[in-house]
Design an enzyme around this catalytic site. Structure first.
Site, PDB file in Angstrom:
ATOM      1  CB  VAL A 137     -13.254  -2.778   2.999  1.00 41.48           C
ATOM      2  CG1 VAL A 137     -12.654  -1.390   3.140  1.00 41.48           C
ATOM      3  CG2 VAL A 137     -14.163  -2.850   1.772  1.00 41.48           C
ATOM      4  N   GLY A 138     -10.000  -3.161   3.800  1.00 42.15           N
ATOM      5  CA  GLY A 138      -8.983  -3.012   4.843  1.00 42.15           C
ATOM      6  C   GLY A 138      -8.980  -1.627   5.462  1.00 42.15           C
ATOM      7  CG  ASP A 139      -5.213  -0.326   6.868  1.00 45.26           C
ATOM      8  OD1 ASP A 139      -5.162  -1.320   6.107  1.00 45.26           O
ATOM      9  OD2 ASP A 139      -4.285   0.498   6.939  1.00 45.26           O
ATOM     10  CB  THR A 179      -0.845   0.010   1.291  1.00 45.51           C
ATOM     11  OG1 THR A 179      -1.706  -1.102   1.256  1.00 45.51           O
ATOM     12  CG2 THR A 179      -1.641   1.289   1.450  1.00 45.51           C
ATOM     13  N   GLY A 223       0.276  -2.603   5.916  1.00 46.42           N
ATOM     14  CA  GLY A 223       0.385  -3.908   6.565  1.00 46.42           C
ATOM     15  C   GLY A 223      -0.997  -4.471   6.832  1.00 46.42           C
TER      16      GLY A 223
HETATM   17  N1  ASP Z   1      -3.184  -2.258   4.681  1.00 45.98           N
HETATM   18  C1  ASP Z   1      -3.608  -2.905   3.466  1.00 45.98           C
HETATM   19  C2  ASP Z   1      -4.870  -3.654   3.703  1.00 45.98           C
HETATM   20  O1  ASP Z   1      -4.993  -4.266   4.766  1.00 45.98           O
HETATM   21  C3  ASP Z   1      -2.625  -3.820   2.865  1.00 45.98           C
HETATM   22  C4  ASP Z   1      -1.189  -3.475   3.030  1.00 45.98           C
HETATM   23  O2  ASP Z   1      -0.826  -2.335   3.273  1.00 45.98           O
HETATM   24  O3  ASP Z   1      -0.384  -4.402   2.927  1.00 45.98           O
HETATM   25  O4  ASP Z   1      -5.714  -3.699   2.850  1.00 45.98           O
END
Ligand code: ASP
Length: 325
Positions: free
Chosen positions: A214-216, A185, A237
């Site tokens: 859906v993530g952060d 990301t 992450g």
């Molecule tokens: N934070 C992102 C998510 O959880 C993925 C990432 O940054 O690796 O969708």
């Protein structure tokens, strides 16, 4: 040449300024202290092409908001980056679904989640912020809005991503890969020459996630938060851990209480570690920048770095980590 550039390039600052009449010396000295710090662009991971793009906009006097948008668009368009925008890895059913958000110095925010077939979700998020009374649009509605705003549909599943997904389907092992290919990301913070801060965050999320996840990254307060009086923070992450601790908001509030960006990032990572017994199984990383342009960064596992562009210089900076590996 703008006066601040003139002062920087000629190096006449100290001696000359000490002789100017007291009536004028204060504002000039204030400007000098700003000159040392602004503008600055920082981004998660070694995304130096993105920070250079943002930095060039800032150095021409552009706004922090334009800089973060155009900066992260570099990675959204980068087909080699399989975790952001076009070419992003799909979910386990083969859908490329994108999440993004943006915040402006006035505290306004826009976000899109589960957006398909649009290469630049961050620009749709900016339209949500500027053209609607809402903060977040999802899925079909977000796509419909994007098309109404003139965005064009595009197939975002590249041959390489499709091939990798099909290989994954053979085992269907769903486990996060720490520091996945060293790019992930992109979250970016910029301070422009006025000292205003803006931020953006954009991703295709975890590879082979469950359809609908859906993530952060598009969640204001989780993947991104800023307050133009204090500073900003972005995360990358394992989104679930970042969301459960509202990481970026936490960091900004800790800076408001007087913590340095570094101390605030460390406390936010500690929070993830304490909340998740399995913290060794995933990565969480943060960067933060305060209004003085000071940067902090911390992560669970070694291997996270952040890109910084300042004063014509582009660097990749290793982050300290909670674990030694
Ligand atoms: N934070 C992102 C998510 O959880 C993925 C990432 O940054 O690796 O969708």
């Amino acid at each position: 040449m703008k006066r601040r550039n003139f002062i920087r390039k000629t190096g006449i600052a100290g001696a000359a300024l000490s002789t100017v009449p007291s009536l004028f010396s204060k504002p000039i000295i204030n400007e000098m202290s700003i000159t040392n710090k602004y503008p600055v662009a920082v981004a998660t991971w070694n995304f130096q092409n993105a920070t250079k793009m943002a930095g060039s906009i800032l150095e021409q006097g552009g706004s922090a908001l334009d800089a973060v948008e155009k900066g992260v668009m570099v990675e959204e368009a980068n087909l080699k980056n399989t975790t952001v925008g076009n070419g992003g890895a799909p979910d386990r059913d083969g859908n490329v679904t994108l999440d993004a958000c943006i915040m402006s110095p006035d505290g306004n925010a826009g976000s899109v989640v589960y957006l398909k077939e649009i290469e630049h979700p961050v620009s749709v998020a900016r339209k949500v912020m500027e053209e609607t009374p809402h903060v977040m649009l999802a899925g079909e509605g977000a796509l419909q809005f994007a098309i109404q705003q003139g965005f064009k549909k595009k197939n975002l599943l590249t041959k390489e991503s499709e091939r990798a997904w099909k290989e994954w389907l053979e085992h269907k092992e769903y486990k996060p890969i720490i520091n996945i290919e060293n790019h992930d990301t992109i979250g970016m913070l910029c301070l422009d020459e006025k000292g205003d801060i803006a931020g953006a965050c954009t991703t295709s999320g975890l590879s082979y996630k469950i359809n609908g996840r859906v993530g952060d990254s598009p969640i204001i307060g989780a993947g991104l938060f800023l307050d133009n009086k204090v500073g900003g923070a972005v995360g990358t992450g394992m989104g679930e851990a970042i969301m459960k601790s509202v990481g970026s908001f936490l960091i900004v509030e800790l800076m408001r209480q007087g913590k340095t960006p570094q101390e605030a990032c460390e406390e936010a990572v500690d929070r993830c570690v304490n909340q998740n017994q399995n913290y060794k199984d995933f990565q969480v990383a943060y960067i933060a920048m305060n209004k003085q342009g000071e940067i902090g960064s911390y992560c669970i596992h070694k291997g996270f770095s952040y890109a910084r562009f300042h004063d014509g210089e582009s660097t990749n900076n290793q982050s300290d980590s909670y674990l030694d590996s």
